[in-house]
Write an enzyme that holds these catalytic residues in place. Sequence first.
Site, PDB file in Angstrom:
ATOM      1  N   ARG A  73      52.670 -64.313 -37.272  1.00  0.00           N
ATOM      2  CA  ARG A  73      53.603 -63.844 -36.246  1.00  0.00           C
ATOM      3  C   ARG A  73      55.020 -63.694 -36.804  1.00  0.00           C
ATOM      4  O   ARG A  73      55.757 -62.785 -36.397  1.00  0.00           O
ATOM      5  CB  ARG A  73      53.586 -64.804 -35.054  1.00  0.00           C
TER       6      ARG A  73
ATOM      7  N   ASP B  69      47.062 -70.818 -32.022  1.00  0.00           N
ATOM      8  CA  ASP B  69      48.046 -71.286 -31.050  1.00  0.00           C
ATOM      9  C   ASP B  69      47.698 -70.792 -29.643  1.00  0.00           C
ATOM     10  O   ASP B  69      46.821 -69.960 -29.457  1.00  0.00           O
ATOM     11  CB  ASP B  69      49.443 -70.782 -31.438  1.00  0.00           C
TER      12      ASP B  69
ATOM     13  N   ARG C 132      43.280 -73.595 -36.524  1.00  0.00           N
ATOM     14  CA  ARG C 132      43.872 -73.874 -35.219  1.00  0.00           C
ATOM     15  C   ARG C 132      44.682 -72.673 -34.756  1.00  0.00           C
ATOM     16  O   ARG C 132      45.755 -72.412 -35.300  1.00  0.00           O
ATOM     17  CB  ARG C 132      44.787 -75.098 -35.300  1.00  0.00           C
TER      18      ARG C 132
END
Length: 248
Positions: free
Chosen positions: A194, A51, A49
């Site tokens: 990130r 973002d 998944r």
Amino acid sequence: MKYFLELSYDGTSYHGWQRQPNAVSVQEVLENSLSTVLRTKTEIVGAGRTDAGVHAKQIMAHFDYKDVLELDQLTYKLNAILPPEIAIQNVCKVREDAHARFDAISRSYEYHIIFVKDPFSINKAYYLKKKLDVDLMNEAAKLLLNYTNFKCFSKSKTDVKTYNCIITKAVWEQHRDRLVFMISANRFLRNMVRAIVGTLIEIGEHKLNTEDLVTIIKSEDRSRAGYSVPACGLYLTAVHYPKTIYNL
């Protein structure tokens, strides 16, 4: 019969991969297009998944269909009706028990940083005006391979059974005015890449040192790690599977 889709997409206009009730996702658009071409409601399962705003140079997804498909024709028809930001690269038949998410043995990401204002990199890279100590950032990146628990880089309140990940590659490469971080692991936690990049940037700015990174990892505390860099610079670049899933 089970099939794997290999695709790529520009995630700028999408609220991530996963279908959501009040936002447009890559999964929703792809499922709608696939259902139209196959003339039956078809659900897909992705390898992961991403973002909102994150891009994919390669991601895999699987779907089930009752009949044998003409794969080249399916690829052509899907690309004809999908929006320009989503492209099917390949469709292949796999073993019935193959799973796009659970059978993946490794995933790779890149994070792109630019230091010169570039209108052609809007929503494609993180524009950073500060100079970074890339050698120190690479020294710190190597330390990631020594650990497996990365709870400190995971998004808070994430429902996972384990925070353990095996990182096999973590390196920065300079390409003229662009700095690219490449990382590979067997799995990743939500927001992990990130958060790692944000922490390594702070090391590159000499706000933190390599010893601080070790302390942060051992703390298992997200609040002690660096900031989460913008989604626009992140790309899922590869998902790898054992060859056995293709042996029919």
